[in-house]
Scaffold this motif. Sequence first.
Motif, mmCIF file in Angstrom:
data_model
loop_
_atom_site.group_PDB
_atom_site.id
_atom_site.type_symbol
_atom_site.label_atom_id
_atom_site.label_comp_id
_atom_site.label_asym_id
_atom_site.label_seq_id
_atom_site.Cartn_x
_atom_site.Cartn_y
_atom_site.Cartn_z
ATOM 1 N N GLU A 176 5.643 -27.216 69.939
ATOM 2 C CA GLU A 176 5.455 -25.816 69.531
ATOM 3 C C GLU A 176 4.631 -25.742 68.252
ATOM 4 O O GLU A 176 3.757 -24.874 68.107
ATOM 5 C CB GLU A 176 6.822 -25.157 69.322
ATOM 6 C CG GLU A 176 7.641 -25.029 70.606
ATOM 7 C CD GLU A 176 9.093 -24.635 70.338
ATOM 8 O OE1 GLU A 176 9.471 -24.575 69.140
ATOM 9 O OE2 GLU A 176 9.841 -24.405 71.309
ATOM 10 N N LEU A 177 4.893 -26.656 67.325
ATOM 11 C CA LEU A 177 4.151 -26.670 66.060
ATOM 12 C C LEU A 177 2.684 -26.984 66.299
ATOM 13 O O LEU A 177 1.792 -26.378 65.694
ATOM 14 C CB LEU A 177 4.777 -27.704 65.124
ATOM 15 C CG LEU A 177 4.187 -27.810 63.716
ATOM 16 C CD1 LEU A 177 4.425 -26.520 62.934
ATOM 17 C CD2 LEU A 177 4.817 -28.998 62.973
ATOM 18 N N GLU A 178 2.403 -27.928 67.199
ATOM 19 C CA GLU A 178 1.019 -28.284 67.495
ATOM 20 C C GLU A 178 0.272 -27.102 68.100
ATOM 21 O O GLU A 178 -0.895 -26.867 67.781
ATOM 22 C CB GLU A 178 0.979 -29.477 68.451
ATOM 23 C CG GLU A 178 -0.426 -29.918 68.831
ATOM 24 C CD GLU A 178 -0.453 -31.165 69.692
ATOM 25 O OE1 GLU A 178 -1.524 -31.479 70.234
ATOM 26 O OE2 GLU A 178 0.594 -31.831 69.824
ATOM 27 N N ARG A 179 0.949 -26.357 68.969
ATOM 28 C CA ARG A 179 0.293 -25.193 69.574
ATOM 29 C C ARG A 179 -0.006 -24.105 68.549
ATOM 30 O O ARG A 179 -0.876 -23.265 68.764
ATOM 31 C CB ARG A 179 1.168 -24.638 70.707
ATOM 32 C CG ARG A 179 1.182 -25.549 71.939
ATOM 33 C CD ARG A 179 1.840 -24.884 73.123
ATOM 34 N NE ARG A 179 3.277 -24.749 72.967
ATOM 35 C CZ ARG A 179 4.159 -25.694 73.296
ATOM 36 N NH1 ARG A 179 3.747 -26.857 73.770
ATOM 37 N NH2 ARG A 179 5.442 -25.487 73.150
ATOM 38 N N ASP A 180 0.713 -24.142 67.413
ATOM 39 C CA ASP A 180 0.429 -23.220 66.309
ATOM 40 C C ASP A 180 -0.523 -23.831 65.289
ATOM 41 O O ASP A 180 -0.605 -23.360 64.152
ATOM 42 C CB ASP A 180 1.743 -22.815 65.619
ATOM 43 C CG ASP A 180 2.622 -21.961 66.512
ATOM 44 O OD1 ASP A 180 2.068 -21.295 67.405
ATOM 45 O OD2 ASP A 180 3.845 -21.976 66.324
ATOM 46 N N ASP A 181 -1.215 -24.914 65.701
ATOM 47 C CA ASP A 181 -2.204 -25.592 64.864
ATOM 48 C C ASP A 181 -1.611 -26.296 63.655
ATOM 49 O O ASP A 181 -2.279 -26.480 62.634
ATOM 50 C CB ASP A 181 -3.302 -24.614 64.406
ATOM 51 C CG ASP A 181 -4.134 -24.104 65.569
ATOM 52 O OD1 ASP A 181 -4.248 -24.857 66.559
ATOM 53 O OD2 ASP A 181 -4.639 -22.975 65.499
ATOM 54 N N GLY A 182 -0.345 -26.711 63.768
ATOM 55 C CA GLY A 182 0.245 -27.564 62.744
ATOM 56 C C GLY A 182 -0.046 -29.018 63.042
ATOM 57 O O GLY A 182 -0.883 -29.347 63.889
ATOM 58 N N PRO A 183 0.637 -29.943 62.355
ATOM 59 C CA PRO A 183 0.485 -31.362 62.680
ATOM 60 C C PRO A 183 0.778 -31.604 64.162
ATOM 61 O O PRO A 183 1.618 -30.938 64.769
ATOM 62 C CB PRO A 183 1.541 -32.033 61.785
ATOM 63 C CG PRO A 183 1.706 -31.096 60.635
ATOM 64 C CD PRO A 183 1.545 -29.718 61.223
ATOM 65 N N THR A 184 0.085 -32.545 64.756
ATOM 66 C CA THR A 184 0.230 -32.777 66.188
ATOM 67 C C THR A 184 1.559 -33.483 66.490
ATOM 68 O O THR A 184 2.196 -34.065 65.609
ATOM 69 C CB THR A 184 -0.904 -33.654 66.729
ATOM 70 O OG1 THR A 184 -0.804 -34.957 66.146
ATOM 71 C CG2 THR A 184 -2.253 -33.047 66.398
ATOM 72 N N ARG A 185 1.940 -33.433 67.760
ATOM 73 C CA ARG A 185 3.187 -34.074 68.162
ATOM 74 C C ARG A 185 3.108 -35.583 67.967
ATOM 75 O O ARG A 185 4.092 -36.212 67.558
ATOM 76 C CB ARG A 185 3.504 -33.720 69.614
ATOM 77 C CG ARG A 185 4.817 -34.294 70.102
ATOM 78 C CD ARG A 185 5.373 -33.546 71.290
ATOM 79 N NE ARG A 185 4.417 -33.448 72.374
ATOM 80 C CZ ARG A 185 4.635 -32.700 73.475
ATOM 81 N NH1 ARG A 185 5.763 -32.011 73.594
ATOM 82 N NH2 ARG A 185 3.736 -32.647 74.443
ATOM 83 N N SER A 186 1.969 -36.189 68.247
ATOM 84 C CA SER A 186 1.852 -37.634 68.044
ATOM 85 C C SER A 186 1.990 -37.990 66.564
ATOM 86 O O SER A 186 2.567 -39.028 66.219
ATOM 87 C CB SER A 186 0.525 -38.161 68.595
ATOM 88 O OG SER A 186 -0.573 -37.567 67.938
ATOM 89 N N GLU A 187 1.493 -37.126 65.674
ATOM 90 C CA GLU A 187 1.662 -37.375 64.235
ATOM 91 C C GLU A 187 3.119 -37.226 63.821
ATOM 92 O O GLU A 187 3.621 -37.995 62.986
ATOM 93 C CB GLU A 187 0.779 -36.415 63.442
ATOM 94 C CG GLU A 187 -0.703 -36.724 63.556
ATOM 95 C CD GLU A 187 -1.574 -35.663 62.903
ATOM 96 O OE1 GLU A 187 -2.606 -36.040 62.327
ATOM 97 O OE2 GLU A 187 -1.234 -34.466 62.980
ATOM 98 N N ALA A 188 3.822 -36.253 64.407
ATOM 99 C CA ALA A 188 5.245 -36.095 64.103
ATOM 100 C C ALA A 188 6.022 -37.330 64.552
ATOM 101 O O ALA A 188 6.903 -37.835 63.828
ATOM 102 C CB ALA A 188 5.796 -34.839 64.777
ATOM 103 N N PHE A 189 5.707 -37.851 65.735
ATOM 104 C CA PHE A 189 6.377 -39.057 66.194
ATOM 105 C C PHE A 189 5.977 -40.269 65.360
ATOM 106 O O PHE A 189 6.763 -41.209 65.202
ATOM 107 C CB PHE A 189 6.096 -39.294 67.672
ATOM 108 C CG PHE A 189 7.089 -38.634 68.589
ATOM 109 C CD1 PHE A 189 8.385 -39.108 68.682
ATOM 110 C CD2 PHE A 189 6.732 -37.530 69.348
ATOM 111 C CE1 PHE A 189 9.315 -38.508 69.513
ATOM 112 C CE2 PHE A 189 7.660 -36.916 70.187
ATOM 113 C CZ PHE A 189 8.955 -37.410 70.272
#
Length: 423
Positions: A139-152
């Motif tokens: 959801e954060l990535e779709r809002d142009d935040g850090p990407t899911r791969s970066e979160a992982f």
Amino acid sequence: MTTLLRRWSVLGRLSELPGPIRLIVLGQLAFNTGFYLVLPFFALHLTRDLGFGGALVGLLLGLRTFSQQGLFFVGGALADRFGTRPVALTGFGVRILGFLLLALADGAVLLVAGTVATGFAAALFSPAVEAELARRAGELERDDGPTRSEAFAMFGVAGEVGVVLGPVIGSLLLTVDFAATTLAAAGVFVVVLVAFARGMPRRPAAHAGEPVLAGWGEVLSNPAFLAFTAAYSTWLLSYNQLYLALPVELERGGAAGMLGVLFVLSAVLVVLGQVPLAELVRRRLGARALPVGFGVLALAFAATAVLIGFGTAGPVPAVVFVVLLTLGQMTVVPVAQDAVGRLAGERRLGAYFGVLASGGGLAVLGGSALLGSLLEAQGPPALPWAVTAALPLASAVVMGVLVRRVPALQPDHSLTSAERNSP
């Protein structure tokens, strides 16, 4: 300079995350700190303090692995049905109970109960936490935040810090006794339980009211994901050789005392390099990082086999193996964990992450038995390494095919929405 330091700083990147995601990332640090307070010293406690034989020690260690890794698919399905928050909190409570039982145990019955509880706890909370991270980071990535791969990637870095901290603290507490170590580990999970109960917002279960078996049915009817799981399973088998094949090679090379140093080396590489490498991989390779990363894993084993075959002495083959294995890990894992959500269509993430982990557990169970027999045989010492290299190499081929043929894994899916819309 400040910008550069911030880019390489895990703490700097954490500040970009919303509270629930930050809690999950820091929770991973606590999970591993508490777990590795106990695990490295468990076999020593069983043999030295309780006088158990090798067969019972092996049984207990096998029970722990099976009750954890082998049952992830159960915890994942429960998370989809009842919600990630209650299943994770239940897992934390079961882990606390397991550590308390191990602290009190002086015989086989309590030891078995504590071992199974400790393992099954992770089978509950790990897929639930990973599914929640995948959902919220998506959801954060779709809002142009850090990407899911970066979160992982940040999730992985935090875990590696815990892998280093846990044994250090545990070795200090072990000067008192094993019970003090396990009680301290239980205390870590009490803090985690309270933090998640207070900080993780309630949200309805994604599939409340539906049968638990429905999740497994959906996963098993997704051939692309099953192929992905089979290919990804060689990653966990490869990583497991830090515990099985690496000590054997160090003993052969007369450098057995280097084992702890190499574990620290691996952790330092992840802590310093995981986040910037994940960002670089996302921008340059996208999902193509999967075949590349498995190729690096295969190279780790092949290079070690070549060095051993040419009679290289000392710790050099082991150092080369650890460095290449860690680079492969940093390339593969964040991208693969992001890909799970895409392959799942953002549905039933608990079941998908659970099945992914259980597939790796099965690969470790079967593959390590084969590799163990090769390590014990009187054949060339390079043979086990050469044979194992073929497994991640096969995964690299399968991943390459999947990236080309499965729309969810094609490179443009790894970009943020802003990058996809840029001219």
